[in-house]
Design an enzyme around this catalytic site. Structure first.
Site: not given
Ligand code: S3P
Length: 436
Positions: A125, A317
């Site tokens: 990632r 999500d």
């Molecule tokens: C999250 C932010 C989101 C989400 C992840 C949890 C967080 O990701 O998809 O499951 O806890 O800040 P991104 O910030 O990469 O969009």
């Protein structure tokens, strides 16, 4: 691990899904760097959050757990902003992008070196999105390819930043804010979209001065945090699977208790309502500085819809679950502006479209989304690609398919929602788990 899901009669009952993953991580992190004790009720006991707990234990933070008369309580003995110790080994954050990115920010500001690593999925990632702004603040981070592992070395000081984030990501924003706690001057993160504001809310709950609004978060380094008692809401992202299960299964009505409905994160509720979903919120209240409510869902005739822009960010999500709802809806659903799905725990655009096609649904990929034509699920075997949300989403297809649906490579469901199959059964899902 394989889930075997057979068609089921109606789903029913009042249920409480596990604690919110995003909020659980933040409670442990802020508890660890606060002064005094933080007591956390309802912490998610999934692999991702346990990786965060293990990382802080490695850095000398005492975290214990015990049952009181109501439920399990985690106690974090905060060491203050400058009390973390050099870990004795690399910090392994497993499958967790949130743990990885938030800790990278926090650890960029410590007086000791460390290495952050993860499992095969996390190691694929992108981390340049945090390395770039943290480096601009003065951090020293080495990574071979902009992906884990990261080697972080101590620096004399971090400076403030005005950061215009190219991707809408709460993980990036939070990483910068956590580094910003130690920076000289002001940190401002300006985003193109509205991302979940759990970090800002919780910092404020710990007594730290933060200013935030849609698309903007600001703080200054040099403050302090004070330990708190925190009640973690149930996770809307986990509830989403039971919301969709109930909507698509005839005769069903389910209530999900005390679910977090923070508007920076509750897009699924608007999306399924737009699709014709009968869904109500009841007993609105607050837990851990977050809005919560019971969610009542009823089986509904659904119609396809278009999602783009903010819809996608606010339900990022939940797209795999929404895709399953779309496959059961009349007409077509088009999702665009969702290229972030390609860099989640799996490439979720490819994984969803492949799974839908295996089960006889017409679906097509776009670089930034997908098109799904509602139909009838056939029986089949779907690969979850080791992605917890893909695994849970496709097990819902089995509820209404012409025959059983098997989903393989499901072990990672334990990262976010270990109780999923058990809770599924108690709702009325015909789901069994096979160790193979
Ligand atoms: C999250 C932010 C989101 C989400 C992840 C949890 C967080 O990701 O998809 O499951 O806890 O800040 P991104 O910030 O990469 O969009």
């Amino acid at each position: 691990m394989r889930f075997h899901c057979a068609p089921s009669a109606n789903l029913h009952g009042r249920h409480r899904v596990a604690g919110d993953k995003s909020i659980s991580h933040r409670a442990v992190i802020l508890g660890a760097i606060a002064e005094g004790t933080t007591r956390i009720r309802g912490l998610l006991m999934g692999g991702d959050v346990m990786a965060t707990v293990a990382a802080f234990r490695q850095m000398g933070v005492m975290i214990s757990s015990a049952h009181d008369d109501r439920d399990r309580v985690f106690t974090v003995e905060g060491v203050g902003l400058h009390g973390l110790r050099e870990p004795d080994a690399d910090l392994d954050l497993g499958n967790s992008g949130t743990a990885f990115r938030l800790l990278a920010g926090l650890l960029s500001a410590q007086s000791f070196p460390c290495v952050l690593k993860g499992d095969a999925s996390l190691s694929a990632r992108p981390m340049s999105r945090i390395i770039a702004p943290l480096t601009d603040m003065g951090a020293s981070i080495v990574s071979e390819s902009g992906k884990p592992p990261l080697e972080i070395s101590p620096v004399n000081r971090l400076s403030g930043i005005i950061y215009h984030a190219p991707v809408a990501s709460a993980q990036v924003k939070s990483s910068i804010l956590l580094a910003g706690l130690y920076a000289e001057g002001k940190v401002s993160v300006i985003e193109r979209g509205w991302t979940r504001d759990h970090t800002e809310r919780m910092l404020s709950g710990f007594g730290y001065a933060v200013k935030w609004s849609r698309g903007l978060a600001q703080l200054r380094g040099g403050g302090r945090l004070t330990g708190q008692d925190i009640d973690i809401p149930a996770d809307l992202s986990s509830a989403a699977f039971f919301i969709v299960a109930t909507l698509i299964t005839e005769g069903s009505e389910v209530v999900l208790e005390k679910v977090g409905i923070n508007p920076s994160r509750s897009g699924i509720l608007d999306v399924v309502r737009r699709m014709g979903g009968r869904i109500e919120t009841e007993n609105a209240g607050e837990a851990g500085g977050e809005p919560v409510a019971d969610i009542r869902v009823m089986h509904s005739e659904l119609t396809g819809c278009n999602l783009d822009g903010e819809d996608v960010i606010l339900a990022i999500d939940e797209i795999p679950a929404i895709a399953v709802a779309a496959a059961c809806a009349h007409g077509e659903t088009v999702i665009r502006g969702a290229s972030e799905l390609r860099v989640k725990e799996s490439d979720r655009i490819a994984a969803v479209v492949e799974g839908l096609r295996v089960l006889g649904i017409q679906a097509r990929e776009f670089p930034d989304g997908m098109r799904i034509v509602g139909g009838k699920f056939q029986s089949g075997t779907v690969n979850s690609f080791g992605d917890h949300r893909i695994a849970m989403a496709f097990s819902l297809a089995g509820l209404v398919a012409e025959g059983p649906v098997d989903v393989v490579d499901c072990a990672n469901v334990s990262t976010s929602f270990p109780e999923f199959p058990v809770l599924g059964k108690s709702c009325g899902m015909n789901i069994t788990v096979h160790d193979e």
